[in-house]
Write a protein that holds these residues in place. Sequence first.
Motif, PDB file in Angstrom:
ATOM      1  N   VAL A   1     117.773  66.880   1.451  1.00  0.00           N
ATOM      2  CA  VAL A   1     119.240  67.302   1.234  1.00  0.00           C
ATOM      3  C   VAL A   1     119.228  68.442   1.430  1.00  0.00           C
ATOM      4  O   VAL A   1     119.966  69.741   1.653  1.00  0.00           O
ATOM      5  N   GLN A   2     117.684  69.752   1.574  1.00  0.00           N
ATOM      6  CA  GLN A   2     118.265  71.252   1.566  1.00  0.00           C
ATOM      7  C   GLN A   2     118.134  71.092   2.991  1.00  0.00           C
ATOM      8  O   GLN A   2     119.655  72.540   3.530  1.00  0.00           O
ATOM      9  N   GLY A   3     117.958  70.270   3.910  1.00  0.00           N
ATOM     10  CA  GLY A   3     117.824  70.475   5.256  1.00  0.00           C
ATOM     11  C   GLY A   3     119.279  70.103   5.725  1.00  0.00           C
ATOM     12  O   GLY A   3     120.359  71.040   6.583  1.00  0.00           O
ATOM     13  N   LEU A   4     119.897  69.135   5.369  1.00  0.00           N
ATOM     14  CA  LEU A   4     121.146  68.768   4.908  1.00  0.00           C
ATOM     15  C   LEU A   4     122.499  69.544   5.070  1.00  0.00           C
ATOM     16  O   LEU A   4     122.756  70.276   5.698  1.00  0.00           O
ATOM     17  N   LEU A   5     122.194  69.950   3.937  1.00  0.00           N
ATOM     18  CA  LEU A   5     122.654  71.651   3.226  1.00  0.00           C
ATOM     19  C   LEU A   5     122.795  72.562   3.852  1.00  0.00           C
ATOM     20  O   LEU A   5     124.319  73.907   4.372  1.00  0.00           O
ATOM     21  N   ASP A   6     121.552  73.117   4.651  1.00  0.00           N
ATOM     22  CA  ASP A   6     121.033  74.554   5.653  1.00  0.00           C
ATOM     23  C   ASP A   6     122.429  74.426   6.813  1.00  0.00           C
ATOM     24  O   ASP A   6     123.104  74.592   7.210  1.00  0.00           O
ATOM     25  N   LEU A   7     122.101  72.432   7.446  1.00  0.00           N
ATOM     26  CA  LEU A   7     122.667  72.466   8.350  1.00  0.00           C
ATOM     27  C   LEU A   7     124.318  73.103   8.368  1.00  0.00           C
ATOM     28  O   LEU A   7     125.045  73.453   9.386  1.00  0.00           O
ATOM     29  N   LEU A   8     124.463  72.019   7.403  1.00  0.00           N
ATOM     30  CA  LEU A   8     125.541  72.845   6.845  1.00  0.00           C
ATOM     31  C   LEU A   8     126.444  73.703   5.937  1.00  0.00           C
ATOM     32  O   LEU A   8     127.624  73.976   6.211  1.00  0.00           O
ATOM     33  N   ASP A   9     126.115  74.587   6.430  1.00  0.00           N
ATOM     34  CA  ASP A   9     125.968  76.565   5.797  1.00  0.00           C
ATOM     35  C   ASP A   9     126.475  76.261   4.359  1.00  0.00           C
ATOM     36  O   ASP A   9     127.577  76.530   4.160  1.00  0.00           O
ATOM     37  N   VAL A  10     126.249  75.086   3.712  1.00  0.00           N
ATOM     38  CA  VAL A  10     126.650  75.168   2.154  1.00  0.00           C
ATOM     39  C   VAL A  10     125.404  75.540   1.188  1.00  0.00           C
ATOM     40  O   VAL A  10     123.968  75.238   1.009  1.00  0.00           O
ATOM     41  N   PRO A  11     125.955  76.670   0.236  1.00  0.00           N
ATOM     42  CA  PRO A  11     124.161  76.890  -0.004  1.00  0.00           C
ATOM     43  C   PRO A  11     124.442  75.983  -1.260  1.00  0.00           C
ATOM     44  O   PRO A  11     124.895  75.689  -2.304  1.00  0.00           O
ATOM     45  N   TYR A  12     122.856  76.772  -1.906  1.00  0.00           N
ATOM     46  CA  TYR A  12     122.383  75.323  -3.274  1.00  0.00           C
ATOM     47  C   TYR A  12     121.514  76.183  -4.307  1.00  0.00           C
ATOM     48  O   TYR A  12     121.424  77.387  -3.534  1.00  0.00           O
ATOM     49  N   VAL A  13     121.125  75.874  -5.298  1.00  0.00           N
ATOM     50  CA  VAL A  13     120.469  76.243  -6.095  1.00  0.00           C
ATOM     51  C   VAL A  13     118.798  75.428  -5.365  1.00  0.00           C
ATOM     52  O   VAL A  13     118.840  74.408  -5.294  1.00  0.00           O
ATOM     53  N   GLY A  14     117.602  76.584  -6.014  1.00  0.00           N
ATOM     54  CA  GLY A  14     116.779  75.473  -5.844  1.00  0.00           C
ATOM     55  C   GLY A  14     115.844  76.213  -5.035  1.00  0.00           C
ATOM     56  O   GLY A  14     116.103  76.679  -3.662  1.00  0.00           O
ATOM     57  N   ALA A  15     114.675  75.861  -4.695  1.00  0.00           N
ATOM     58  CA  ALA A  15     113.874  75.683  -3.144  1.00  0.00           C
ATOM     59  C   ALA A  15     114.273  75.422  -1.784  1.00  0.00           C
ATOM     60  O   ALA A  15     115.753  74.482  -2.363  1.00  0.00           O
ATOM     61  N   GLY A  16     113.727  75.733  -1.074  1.00  0.00           N
ATOM     62  CA  GLY A  16     114.349  74.949   0.772  1.00  0.00           C
ATOM     63  C   GLY A  16     113.737  74.412   1.065  1.00  0.00           C
ATOM     64  O   GLY A  16     112.767  73.658   0.276  1.00  0.00           O
TER      65      GLY A  16
END
Length: 177
Positions: A66-81
């Motif tokens: 999910v972190q990878g998906l959010l990175d691809l979408l340029d959506v910031p998120y909390v927690g580890a990468g």
Amino acid sequence: LMGGRSSEHDVSLASGRSVCAGLVEAGYEAVPVEIPRDGTLELAPLEGVDVVFPALHGPFGEDGTVQGLLDLLDVPYVGAGVAGSAVAMDKALFKDVMRANGIPTTESTTFARDERVEVGYELPVVVKPARLGSSVGISIAHSPEELDAAVELARAHDDKILVERFVDGREVECSVL
């Protein structure tokens, strides 16, 4: 984000609801996004959000996907990468990284699905799926019969299991918002 494809779906829903309640209580606008068990995620709820709080447990949530998906979408998120999440999710790999860096960790052995589990240290031991969260499929085995049952349970959740020496102590958990 809560729910998802993992066997820890219900635990994730409880965590997500708790996080949302805490954020609202702190004065933030929180939008709960429940991912169904089939894993389908409508990306529209993520448009225009300030930050995503992944409260997903287990595979397809804690493992960096999910972190990878959010990175691809340029959506910031909390927690580890992506990398940190992937390494931490695989308990056997994480222990290898710890040992390689001189950080003490509990004695353990990793077994693949087709390997016979033979423990080289005294019972009790903790048996767990290597690549699941920490809520499902974990047992403490005090006898050979309990060990067999624990291995069967862990293998119902993952092809890779971890057997580690039991440490009698206090577990402390805390969350950070």
